[in-house]
Design an enzyme around this catalytic site. Structure first.
Site, PDB file in Angstrom:
ATOM      1  N   LYS A 136     -45.228 -18.872   2.942  1.00 18.61           N
ATOM      2  CA  LYS A 136     -43.964 -18.228   2.574  1.00 18.61           C
ATOM      3  C   LYS A 136     -43.502 -17.361   3.742  1.00 18.61           C
ATOM      4  O   LYS A 136     -44.023 -16.281   3.975  1.00 18.61           O
ATOM      5  CB  LYS A 136     -44.122 -17.342   1.331  1.00 18.61           C
ATOM      6  N   GLU A 143     -53.064  -8.622   8.665  1.00 18.08           N
ATOM      7  CA  GLU A 143     -52.634  -8.215  10.009  1.00 18.08           C
ATOM      8  C   GLU A 143     -51.456  -7.275   9.829  1.00 18.08           C
ATOM      9  O   GLU A 143     -50.358  -7.717   9.484  1.00 18.08           O
ATOM     10  CB  GLU A 143     -52.189  -9.445  10.819  1.00 18.08           C
ATOM     11  N   CYS A 192     -45.915  -5.939  16.536  1.00 24.72           N
ATOM     12  CA  CYS A 192     -46.985  -5.121  15.962  1.00 24.72           C
ATOM     13  C   CYS A 192     -47.873  -4.506  17.027  1.00 24.72           C
ATOM     14  O   CYS A 192     -48.399  -3.422  16.849  1.00 24.72           O
ATOM     15  CB  CYS A 192     -47.813  -5.961  15.007  1.00 24.72           C
ATOM     16  N   GLU A 206     -45.152   4.401  12.441  1.00 26.87           N
ATOM     17  CA  GLU A 206     -44.706   3.250  13.230  1.00 26.87           C
ATOM     18  C   GLU A 206     -43.178   3.200  13.206  1.00 26.87           C
ATOM     19  O   GLU A 206     -42.570   3.210  12.130  1.00 26.87           O
ATOM     20  CB  GLU A 206     -45.282   1.975  12.610  1.00 26.87           C
TER      21      GLU A 206
HETATM   22  P1  NAD Z   1     -43.280  -6.726   4.983  1.00 30.03           P
HETATM   23  O1  NAD Z   1     -44.614  -6.268   4.551  1.00 30.03           O
HETATM   24  O2  NAD Z   1     -42.107  -6.086   4.377  1.00 30.03           O
HETATM   25  O3  NAD Z   1     -43.089  -8.296   4.740  1.00 30.03           O
HETATM   26  C1  NAD Z   1     -43.976  -9.260   5.256  1.00 30.03           C
HETATM   27  C2  NAD Z   1     -43.977 -10.494   4.362  1.00 30.03           C
HETATM   28  O4  NAD Z   1     -44.500 -10.136   3.082  1.00 30.03           O
HETATM   29  C3  NAD Z   1     -42.589 -11.086   4.095  1.00 30.03           C
HETATM   30  O5  NAD Z   1     -42.694 -12.496   4.052  1.00 30.03           O
HETATM   31  C4  NAD Z   1     -42.259 -10.548   2.715  1.00 30.03           C
HETATM   32  O6  NAD Z   1     -41.351 -11.365   1.993  1.00 30.03           O
HETATM   33  C5  NAD Z   1     -43.622 -10.574   2.050  1.00 30.03           C
HETATM   34  N1  NAD Z   1     -43.774  -9.649   0.920  1.00 30.03           N
HETATM   35  C6  NAD Z   1     -43.037  -8.541   0.628  1.00 30.03           C
HETATM   36  N2  NAD Z   1     -43.528  -7.955  -0.488  1.00 30.03           N
HETATM   37  C7  NAD Z   1     -44.575  -8.694  -0.904  1.00 30.03           C
HETATM   38  C8  NAD Z   1     -45.491  -8.590  -1.992  1.00 30.03           C
HETATM   39  N3  NAD Z   1     -45.421  -7.590  -2.867  1.00 30.03           N
HETATM   40  N4  NAD Z   1     -46.470  -9.509  -2.095  1.00 30.03           N
HETATM   41  C9  NAD Z   1     -46.581 -10.506  -1.184  1.00 30.03           C
HETATM   42  N5  NAD Z   1     -45.737 -10.675  -0.134  1.00 30.03           N
HETATM   43  C10 NAD Z   1     -44.745  -9.770   0.001  1.00 30.03           C
HETATM   44  O7  NAD Z   1     -43.282  -6.548   6.566  1.00 30.03           O
HETATM   45  P2  NAD Z   1     -42.069  -6.734   7.570  1.00 30.03           P
HETATM   46  O8  NAD Z   1     -41.242  -5.500   7.530  1.00 30.03           O
HETATM   47  O9  NAD Z   1     -41.424  -8.033   7.339  1.00 30.03           O
HETATM   48  O10 NAD Z   1     -42.835  -6.823   8.973  1.00 30.03           O
HETATM   49  C11 NAD Z   1     -42.975  -5.735   9.812  1.00 30.03           C
HETATM   50  C12 NAD Z   1     -44.376  -5.193   9.732  1.00 30.03           C
HETATM   51  O11 NAD Z   1     -45.294  -6.225  10.037  1.00 30.03           O
HETATM   52  C13 NAD Z   1     -44.634  -4.104  10.749  1.00 30.03           C
HETATM   53  O12 NAD Z   1     -45.347  -3.050  10.148  1.00 30.03           O
HETATM   54  C14 NAD Z   1     -45.508  -4.788  11.792  1.00 30.03           C
HETATM   55  O13 NAD Z   1     -46.335  -3.915  12.509  1.00 30.03           O
HETATM   56  C15 NAD Z   1     -46.261  -5.766  10.961  1.00 30.03           C
HETATM   57  N6  NAD Z   1     -46.749  -6.901  11.769  1.00 30.03           N
HETATM   58  C16 NAD Z   1     -48.088  -6.969  12.025  1.00 30.03           C
HETATM   59  C17 NAD Z   1     -48.581  -8.000  12.816  1.00 30.03           C
HETATM   60  C18 NAD Z   1     -50.066  -8.079  13.155  1.00 30.03           C
HETATM   61  O14 NAD Z   1     -50.495  -9.093  13.668  1.00 30.03           O
HETATM   62  N7  NAD Z   1     -50.849  -7.043  12.887  1.00 30.03           N
HETATM   63  C19 NAD Z   1     -47.721  -8.970  13.320  1.00 30.03           C
HETATM   64  C20 NAD Z   1     -46.369  -8.869  13.025  1.00 30.03           C
HETATM   65  C21 NAD Z   1     -45.900  -7.837  12.236  1.00 30.03           C
END
Ligand code: NAD
Length: 521
Positions: free
Chosen positions: A186, A259, A293, A391
């Site tokens: 997803k 992650e 990230c 962050e």
């Molecule tokens: P997010 O947590 O809002 O969303 C990530 C994904 O999770 C999306 O596909 C979203 O639709 C889904 N999601 C949202 N709520 C959910 C739930 N309750 N259950 C399951 N899935 C759900 O994150 P974002 O804002 O899209 O991404 C940015 C964040 O991601 C930043 O904090 C960044 O540091 C982190 N990030 C980490 C890495 C890593 O490798 N550590 C890589 C990229 C991004």
């Protein structure tokens, strides 16, 4: 700072969108409209999945997975290598889709394509070796044989964010595929076309339709449905959501790899090559407009070179080409969403109001793209400011001087996160020693990010609030396996023989343990 709006055509061809959207498993008849961060124009009406679609995706993935596993690691590896070649051949169109959906600079988009291709090559070449059964020492060497097997878990759920929409949507899943699993993925709602463009190539490389499926929809509903169904949940995103995902998986006694976010430090020692450090800081802070990230938001610089570094860095940031657009000219693209812009602006305004100095940048640039924000360097940031610990996930970095490397270490480790760090010094051995004491999953010496992230053999992931588990390396594949030990006993059994004296058995056993200790068995 050079800042212009690109003249390139901003929309994707209709034919591309029409070709990709049907690849999603989505039958509700509902659609979700997406817009390009480049100019706010309409991109696609993305079909939305129902919970029945998710059920159907898991059912067909479960049915298809045993045959995929039966193909064997070598044949699966060949298909991953074919995917590698297709990615490189299709990089121009992939970059168009990534840039249109995310607004990042084209140079950052092709880096994603390369990272995914390198991941496909790494697991295509090495997965068979990681999965080969291993012999281990048995309780009585010579009499007990131990074979360790790695079996696929089944169907892996992959939930991914919008910031690196190709490689975050696919790289983890490739390792799961290589291990013999099927995948239900997803992607984030903003970047579904990119995930489907990758899926199209994966199918062309010989991965059966049911072995990798993409469902769409809101994270709270469809993401949760994946957490409730997968045999392993692989999540990339924010720490707040990751915590919920981890709890959901744990309730089912299913493992998750998480992650998550970071507040990454970079340390510039007094003996560093400052040109290289400035160059690295530019890449480390402003790739993908800081929506990365592993990017740096805290720069600690030895006081002896602080002013020199600061002045060079600020001049280099001022010279960055801020130019959102599809073509190659821009060095920094735009933020991806209004929510991102709000967060970045809030952090900068809060710092300004509490007397931090904006050395360069600090302005929203709606003349370039709706959510464009200038690369920004702050000085004089203190604990009471939001950007000190939280962050930002944008193009904002704070500079801090330090007096001793022990102090730099304490400052670098003063975070609940622990994802990525960098140390710059001409003394590699001293820098490596310092690096190993920074509490982060990856630390780069004399490079910002790419040395670790681009080395596919290097495990990558977070300590503390930055996550659980590791991607890349053997670790990134073995997490998707069930480990089984098969023990074969020859000759005598291992308990006291029926009818024998228990005392005598304990005596023999004690002697045997002493012999094994002496022989270091
Ligand atoms: P997010 O947590 O809002 O969303 C990530 C994904 O999770 C999306 O596909 C979203 O639709 C889904 N999601 C949202 N709520 C959910 C739930 N309750 N259950 C399951 N899935 C759900 O994150 P974002 O804002 O899209 O991404 C940015 C964040 O991601 C930043 O904090 C960044 O540091 C982190 N990030 C980490 C890495 C890593 O490798 N550590 C890589 C990229 C991004």
């Amino acid at each position: 700072m050079t800042a212009t709006r690109s003249d390139a055509a901003l929309l994707l061809p209709d034919a591309t969108v029409r070709r990709l959207l049907p690849l999603a498993r989505a039958t509700s008849g509902e659609t979700d409209a997406t817009a390009s961060p480049l100019d706010g124009s309409h991109l696609a009406d993305v079909p939305q999945s129902t919970l029945d679609d998710v059920d159907a995706a898991f059912a067909s993935a479960r049915a298809a997975q045993p045959a995929w596993a039966e193909l064997g690691a070598s044949e699966r590896g060949r298909r991953l290598l074919a995917f590698h070649d297709l990615l490189l051949a299709a990089q121009a169109e992939l970059a168009d889709v990534i840039v249109a959906e995310s607004g990042k600079a084209r140079k950052d988009a092709v880096e994603e394509v390369f990272h995914l291709a390198m991941t496909a090559r790494y697991y295509g070449q090495y997965a068979a070796g990681f999965l080969r059964p291993q012999r281990r020492r048995g309780v009585f060497p010579g009499l007990t044989r131990i074979d360790v097997h790695h079996h696929p878990k089944g169907v892996v759920s992959v939930i991914s964010p919008w910031n690196y929409p190709l490689t975050m949507a696919m790289a983890d899943g490739l390792a799961a595929l290589a291990a013999g699993n099927a995948v239900v993925a997803k992607p984030d709602a903003q970047t579904v076309l990119t995930a489907l463009a990758g899926l199209e190539l994966l199918r062309r490389a010989g991965v059966p339709d049911d072995v990798w499926q993409v469902v769409t929809g809101p994270g709270g509903e469809i993401g949760t449905a994946l957490v409730e169904r997968g045999d392993h949940v692989c999540f990339t995103g924010s720490t707040a959501t990751g915590r919920k995902v981890g709890v959901g998986a744990a309730e089912r006694l299913v493992a998750s790899s998480l992650e998550l976010g970071g507040k990454n430090p970079m340390v510039v020692c007094a003996d560093a090559d400052l040109d290289a450090a400035v160059d690295g800081a530019l890449r480390g802070c402003f790739s993908n407009a800081g929506q990365l990230c592993v990017s740096f938001e805290r720069l600690y610089v030895a006081r002896a070179v602080y002013v020199d570094f600061r002045d060079r860095f600020v001049a280099a940031v001022a010279a960055l080409e801020l130019r959102p657009g599809l073509d190659w000219t821009g060095e920094v693209g735009t933020l991806t969403s209004a929510a991102q812009l709000d967060k970045v602006q809030a952090h900068v305004e809060d710092a300004r109001a509490k007397a931090a100095t904006v050395l360069v940048g600090g302005r929203h640039r709606p003349d370039l793209a709706p959510w464009s924000f200038e690369p920004t360097v702050l000085e004089g940031v203190s604990e009471d400011m939001e950007c000190f610990r939280d962050e930002t996930f944008g193009p904002v970095v704070s500079l801090y001087p330090f007096d001793t490397e022990e102090e730099a270490l304490v400052l670098a480790n003063d975070s609940t996160y622990g994802l990525n760090a960098a140390v710059w010094s001409r003394d590699h051995a001293r820098a490596r020693a310092l690096a190993s004491r920074i509490r982060c999953g990856t630390v780069n010496v004399n490079e910002a990010i790419a040395a670790s992230f681009g080395s596919l053999s290097a495990p990558m992931g977070g300590m503390g609030q930055s996550g659980l588990g590791r991607r890349q390396g053997p670790e990134g594949l073995l997490r998707f396996t069930q480990v089984q030990a098969v023990a074969t006993q020859r000759g005598m059994g291992l308990g006291a023989p029926t009818g024998a004296s228990r005392e005598k058995f304990a005596e023999v056993m004690t002697g045997a343990l002493k012999v094994m200790r002496a022989l270091r068995l």
